[in-house]
Design an enzyme around this catalytic site. Structure first.
Site, PDB file in Angstrom:
ATOM      1  N   ARG A   1       5.299   1.221  -4.042  1.00 30.67           N
ATOM      2  CA  ARG A   1       4.528   0.363  -4.948  1.00 30.67           C
ATOM      3  C   ARG A   1       4.329   1.049  -6.300  1.00 30.67           C
ATOM      4  O   ARG A   1       4.368   0.406  -7.344  1.00 30.67           O
ATOM      5  CB  ARG A   1       3.177  -0.016  -4.344  1.00 30.67           C
ATOM      6  CG  ARG A   1       3.258  -1.015  -3.218  1.00 30.67           C
ATOM      7  CD  ARG A   1       3.870  -2.340  -3.686  1.00 30.67           C
ATOM      8  NE  ARG A   1       4.272  -3.193  -2.595  1.00 30.67           N
ATOM      9  CZ  ARG A   1       5.510  -3.285  -2.106  1.00 30.67           C
ATOM     10  NH1 ARG A   1       6.486  -2.575  -2.610  1.00 30.67           N
ATOM     11  NH2 ARG A   1       5.784  -4.100  -1.124  1.00 30.67           N
TER      12      ARG A   1
ATOM     13  N   GLU B   1       7.533   0.703  -8.032  1.00 29.26           N
ATOM     14  CA  GLU B   1       7.649  -0.672  -8.489  1.00 29.26           C
ATOM     15  C   GLU B   1       6.817  -0.909  -9.757  1.00 29.26           C
ATOM     16  O   GLU B   1       7.273  -1.583 -10.691  1.00 29.26           O
ATOM     17  CB  GLU B   1       7.185  -1.616  -7.379  1.00 29.26           C
ATOM     18  CG  GLU B   1       7.310  -3.086  -7.696  1.00 29.26           C
ATOM     19  CD  GLU B   1       6.855  -3.946  -6.536  1.00 29.26           C
ATOM     20  OE1 GLU B   1       7.548  -4.930  -6.254  1.00 29.26           O
ATOM     21  OE2 GLU B   1       5.810  -3.641  -5.921  1.00 29.26           O
TER      22      GLU B   1
ATOM     23  N   SER C   1       3.147  13.985 -21.489  1.00 31.40           N
ATOM     24  CA  SER C   1       3.474  15.176 -20.717  1.00 31.40           C
ATOM     25  C   SER C   1       3.120  14.991 -19.246  1.00 31.40           C
ATOM     26  O   SER C   1       2.087  14.414 -18.915  1.00 31.40           O
ATOM     27  CB  SER C   1       2.701  16.377 -21.267  1.00 31.40           C
ATOM     28  OG  SER C   1       2.918  17.509 -20.448  1.00 31.40           O
TER      29      SER C   1
END
Length: 147
Positions: free
Chosen positions: A89, A92, A115
């Site tokens: 997830r 995604e 960073s």
């Protein structure tokens, strides 16, 4: 010699056996919760004292404490596309929102990146009437590209 991956597996097992929480480990080590969790899962090297403290609390041996001190191979997942539902997830989210995040960083900060070395992360559970929410904060230093 115990590898960082073997040490991480030992940590997961010891947490079940001892009942020690990630929060208790972080407090004992004296480091932030997310950093400590990542370190004990093999993503950061710990100092000798930090490693000894964590190993003692988890009832693990000196060989595991030594593995906690080794330099990691960061970001190494078992597959290029993660299959664990929680990790997938997050993958995604970056697939869907990554381009927008990049555009907003460039618009607000200029040509540069966030960073992952000078970085903080926090995870919180937040009550919500429609169902509890997970709030993940990514806080990285802005690094402008220099030509």
């Amino acid at each position: 010699m115990v590898t960082k991956q073997e040490a991480a597996a030992a940590v997961r097992h010891a947490k079940v056996v001892t009942g020690v929480t990630w929060e208790q480990l972080a407090q004992a080590v004296g480091r932030p919760l997310v950093w400590t969790t990542a370190a004990l899962l093999g993503q950061h090297p710990m100092s000798k004292d930090e490693a000894a403290t964590a190993a003692a609390l988890l009832e693990l041996g000196d060989d595991v404490a030594l593995a906690f001190q080794l330099q990691p191979t960061r970001g190494a997942l078992e597959a290029a596309v993660p299959v664990d539902p929680t990790i997938y997830r997050l993958y995604e989210v970056i697939q869907v929102y990554g381009p927008a995040i990049k555009e907003l960083i460039h618009e607000q900060c200029g040509d540069g990146i966030m960073s992952a070395v000078n970085f903080r992360l926090d995870v919180k559970r937040v009550p919500d009437p429609a169902g509890d929410r997970v709030v993940i904060t990514l806080d990285g230093k802005y690094l402008p590209y220099q030509w």
